[in-house]
Design a protein around this motif. Structure first.
Motif, mmCIF file in Angstrom:
data_model
loop_
_atom_site.group_PDB
_atom_site.id
_atom_site.type_symbol
_atom_site.label_atom_id
_atom_site.label_comp_id
_atom_site.label_asym_id
_atom_site.label_seq_id
_atom_site.Cartn_x
_atom_site.Cartn_y
_atom_site.Cartn_z
ATOM 1 N N ASP A 290 0.879 -1.154 0.000
ATOM 2 C CA ASP A 290 0.000 0.000 0.000
ATOM 3 C C ASP A 290 0.929 1.219 0.000
ATOM 4 N N LEU A 291 0.410 2.389 -0.351
ATOM 5 C CA LEU A 291 1.288 3.560 -0.463
ATOM 6 C C LEU A 291 1.348 4.362 0.839
ATOM 7 N N ASP A 292 0.282 5.111 1.127
ATOM 8 C CA ASP A 292 0.259 5.970 2.313
ATOM 9 C C ASP A 292 0.246 5.134 3.589
ATOM 10 N N GLY A 293 1.212 5.371 4.454
ATOM 11 C CA GLY A 293 1.228 4.674 5.734
ATOM 12 C C GLY A 293 1.856 3.306 5.703
ATOM 13 N N THR A 294 2.364 2.896 4.540
ATOM 14 C CA THR A 294 3.003 1.585 4.420
ATOM 15 C C THR A 294 4.376 1.711 3.770
ATOM 16 N N LEU A 295 4.401 2.225 2.555
ATOM 17 C CA LEU A 295 5.663 2.448 1.848
ATOM 18 C C LEU A 295 6.227 3.832 2.165
ATOM 19 N N GLY B 193 13.978 2.655 7.509
ATOM 20 C CA GLY B 193 14.366 1.301 7.136
ATOM 21 C C GLY B 193 13.856 0.854 5.779
ATOM 22 N N MET B 194 12.969 1.641 5.155
ATOM 23 C CA MET B 194 12.372 1.214 3.885
ATOM 24 C C MET B 194 13.390 1.215 2.747
ATOM 25 N N ALA B 195 14.278 2.200 2.716
ATOM 26 C CA ALA B 195 15.286 2.244 1.650
ATOM 27 C C ALA B 195 16.164 0.998 1.684
ATOM 28 N N SER B 196 16.523 0.554 2.879
ATOM 29 C CA SER B 196 17.340 -0.659 3.019
ATOM 30 C C SER B 196 16.560 -1.892 2.583
ATOM 31 N N LEU B 197 15.265 -1.929 2.905
ATOM 32 C CA LEU B 197 14.431 -3.057 2.482
ATOM 33 C C LEU B 197 14.333 -3.108 0.960
ATOM 34 N N LEU C 285 12.919 4.224 -5.412
ATOM 35 C CA LEU C 285 11.787 3.463 -5.949
ATOM 36 C C LEU C 285 11.802 3.379 -7.471
ATOM 37 N N ASN C 286 12.948 3.686 -8.090
ATOM 38 C CA ASN C 286 12.971 3.726 -9.557
ATOM 39 C C ASN C 286 12.884 2.347 -10.203
ATOM 40 N N VAL D 23 9.666 -1.547 10.044
ATOM 41 C CA VAL D 23 10.053 -2.071 8.733
ATOM 42 C C VAL D 23 11.073 -3.202 8.853
ATOM 43 N N SER D 24 11.973 -3.097 9.807
ATOM 44 C CA SER D 24 13.033 -4.105 9.942
ATOM 45 C C SER D 24 12.489 -5.497 10.252
ATOM 46 N N GLU D 25 11.240 -5.593 10.690
ATOM 47 C CA GLU D 25 10.642 -6.898 10.993
ATOM 48 C C GLU D 25 10.085 -7.586 9.747
ATOM 49 N N ILE D 26 10.024 -6.868 8.628
ATOM 50 C CA ILE D 26 9.460 -7.445 7.398
ATOM 51 C C ILE D 26 10.352 -8.552 6.844
ATOM 52 N N TYR D 27 11.664 -8.410 7.003
ATOM 53 C CA TYR D 27 12.610 -9.372 6.426
ATOM 54 C C TYR D 27 12.285 -10.814 6.823
#
Length: 221
Positions: free
Chosen positions: A13-18, A95-99, A131-132, A212-216
């Motif tokens: 999802d965009l807002d509030g997720t990514l 943490g999103m950029a690292s993911l 995000l490219n 975000v770090s828990e997504i891995y």
């Protein structure tokens, strides 16, 4: 219990997720409130309502529901103001950029399925160089029915020729998780976002992450 299929696709999802778009929503709302001589609000007051869309913000902070003769004008003015400010202070969640880098390194495709219209969603995504490599963006413009209907998620999977069972859909609203379940994907509720609470997720036994770090740990290589 969700089955452990190999992860080939992550849909956000965009807002509030990514992306944390709350600062630009907050600034836009206060600009509007100032114009109409209404007391301004804090970002903490705005954040819980962002994932429910512009209509909810108008109803909540201008006390104008869809039957109110002011509603359409207020919504139009808000969207115009937001379009001028939507890339000022929005940022990737910590943490999103690292993911995203991890997904690229492991050749895991990623994309976005959002209830935000394309004319707003695309410029925001384009403003982040991280995000490219996004492979798909599905907005309400592209589907007949938006989330919680699964059409958008299924469309993204079809476009990329990836089975929903090899897909994780992440969102911060109960409608996101409902759509993911209906589409047959693995789901993750994002408590770092705007709308979900741990009590509700535990009630329905939905998996979730607090950061975000828990997504891995939910990605199967």
């Amino acid at each position: 219990m969700q089955k452990s299929h190999k992860t080939k696709l992550i849909l956000f999802d965009l807002d509030g997720t990514l992306i944390d778009t709350a600062p630009d929503f907050h600034n836009t709302l206060n600009n509007m409130l100032r114009k109409y001589q209404i007391d301004q609000v804090t970002i903490e007051e705005v954040r819980p309502h962002i994932s429910e869309g512009t209509s909810k913000l108008i109803q909540k902070f201008f006390n104008a529901d869809k039957k109110d003769p002011r509603f359409n004008l207020l919504k139009s003015e808000f969207l115009t103001e937001y379009s001028l400010n939507m890339t000022n202070d929005s940022k990737l969640f910590d943490g999103m950029a690292s993911l995203i880098n991890f997904l690229n390194e492991n050749k895991i495709t990623f994309g976005v399925v959002t209830n935000k219209f394309y004319r707003l969603a695309n410029p925001i995504i384009d403003s982040f160089s991280e995000l490219n490599n996004i492979k798909v963006l599905i907005c309400p413009d592209h589907v007949r029915v938006s989330k919680p209907d699964p059409e958008g998620i299924l469309m993204a999977c079809k476009k990329l020729n990836i089975n929903p069972t090899n897909t994780i859909y992440l969102g911060d609203h109960i409608n996101d998780l409902t759509a993911g379940i209906k589409a047959g994907t693995k789901i993750l509720g994002c408590l770092y976002g705007y709308s979900l609470d741990e009590k509700t997720l535990k009630k329905f036994n939905y998996p979730f992450v607090k950061k975000v770090s828990e997504i891995y740990s939910h990605i199967n290589l």
